[in-house]
Scaffold this motif. Sequence first.
Motif, mmCIF file in Angstrom:
data_model
loop_
_atom_site.group_PDB
_atom_site.id
_atom_site.type_symbol
_atom_site.label_atom_id
_atom_site.label_comp_id
_atom_site.label_asym_id
_atom_site.label_seq_id
_atom_site.Cartn_x
_atom_site.Cartn_y
_atom_site.Cartn_z
ATOM 1 N N GLN A 156 -7.734 -23.770 59.797
ATOM 2 C CA GLN A 156 -9.073 -23.084 59.666
ATOM 3 C C GLN A 156 -9.397 -23.045 58.017
ATOM 4 O O GLN A 156 -8.593 -22.579 57.280
ATOM 5 N N GLU A 157 -10.298 -23.671 57.781
ATOM 6 C CA GLU A 157 -10.771 -23.719 56.374
ATOM 7 C C GLU A 157 -11.622 -22.122 56.057
ATOM 8 O O GLU A 157 -11.830 -21.743 54.755
ATOM 9 N N ALA B 230 -11.637 -20.157 49.924
ATOM 10 C CA ALA B 230 -11.589 -20.292 48.492
ATOM 11 C C ALA B 230 -12.697 -19.440 47.663
ATOM 12 O O ALA B 230 -12.306 -18.634 46.687
ATOM 13 N N LEU B 231 -13.729 -19.115 48.530
ATOM 14 C CA LEU B 231 -14.499 -18.296 48.017
ATOM 15 C C LEU B 231 -14.099 -16.606 48.101
ATOM 16 O O LEU B 231 -14.369 -15.988 46.994
ATOM 17 N N PRO C 87 -10.087 -8.867 44.632
ATOM 18 C CA PRO C 87 -8.979 -8.659 43.734
ATOM 19 C C PRO C 87 -7.677 -9.331 44.565
ATOM 20 O O PRO C 87 -7.671 -9.199 45.768
ATOM 21 N N PRO C 88 -6.593 -9.724 43.801
ATOM 22 C CA PRO C 88 -5.531 -10.145 44.285
ATOM 23 C C PRO C 88 -4.616 -9.557 45.433
ATOM 24 O O PRO C 88 -4.446 -9.846 46.551
ATOM 25 N N ASP C 89 -4.731 -8.067 45.143
ATOM 26 C CA ASP C 89 -3.941 -7.198 46.368
ATOM 27 C C ASP C 89 -4.854 -7.206 47.776
ATOM 28 O O ASP C 89 -4.351 -7.422 48.628
ATOM 29 N N TRP C 90 -6.146 -7.254 47.538
ATOM 30 C CA TRP C 90 -6.963 -7.322 48.718
ATOM 31 C C TRP C 90 -7.149 -8.525 49.272
ATOM 32 O O TRP C 90 -7.056 -8.632 50.596
ATOM 33 N N PHE C 91 -7.254 -9.624 48.467
ATOM 34 C CA PHE C 91 -7.119 -10.905 48.985
ATOM 35 C C PHE C 91 -5.748 -11.162 49.698
ATOM 36 O O PHE C 91 -5.763 -11.565 50.891
ATOM 37 N N ASN C 92 -4.679 -10.728 49.420
ATOM 38 C CA ASN C 92 -3.366 -11.018 50.077
ATOM 39 C C ASN C 92 -3.093 -10.028 51.378
ATOM 40 O O ASN C 92 -2.725 -10.536 52.247
ATOM 41 N N LEU C 93 -4.060 -8.813 51.408
ATOM 42 C CA LEU C 93 -3.682 -8.120 52.489
ATOM 43 C C LEU C 93 -4.708 -8.770 53.579
ATOM 44 O O LEU C 93 -4.102 -9.083 54.727
#
Length: 177
Positions: free
Chosen positions: A150-151, A118-119, A125-131
Motif C-alpha cells: 500500500q502507498e 510521503a505526506l 516529526p520523525p519520532d511520531w512518524f516512526n511510531l
Amino acid sequence: KLHSQHTITREAAVYLDENLSPNAFPNWFNNVSCSLVTGSRFASVPKTFLVDRGIEVNPLLNAAYQRGIGKYIGDRLRRFGIDLTDQAANQRLARVGSISGDLATIDLSMASDTIAYALVLDLLPPDWFNLLDAFRVARIEMPDGTWVIQEKFSAMGNGYTFELESLIFYSLLLSSC
C-alpha cells in the motif's frame, strides 16, 4: 479477542518487547500465543444496502496499538478545541451554513485513501512518524491470495486513521489560513 490467536507484524513486534512483557501481564501471557504475520487482509463491509466499503483487517496486536495511538492523538486534538467524540459543533455549523449559505461542508470521498505515505513522512516529526509507521500495515492480502504493498499511509480498519486524518486536515487548514 483475549483468547484468539494474537498476530502482529514484524515491524510492530519490536514494541512488544518494550511495552508488553510476561512480568507486566502474567495472567494474559500465560494464556495466549503470538505469531508474526506478513500483513493485513482485505475485506468489505456494507456501506449502504447497495454498496460495500473496502476495509483492512489488521493483525490483532497492531490494531490494539493503533487504537491506543488514535486515542492519544484524539486527546491531544481535544486540547486545541477539536473534539472528535462530539459532533454538536459540526451539526450546529452545518445548520448555520444551510440557512445562511455562508458556510459549507466538505465530504471527501474515500478520505482515508488520500493520505499518502510521503505526506505523513513530510508532515510528522520523525519520532511520531516512526511510531505510526511501525504499526501501520504496509502489505495487504487480497481475496485472491495476492499481496499488495500500500502507498496510502493507513486505511479504514486502522485504529488511528480517523485521528491522523483529522490532525493532518486541521494542520493544513491552520497553515493555509
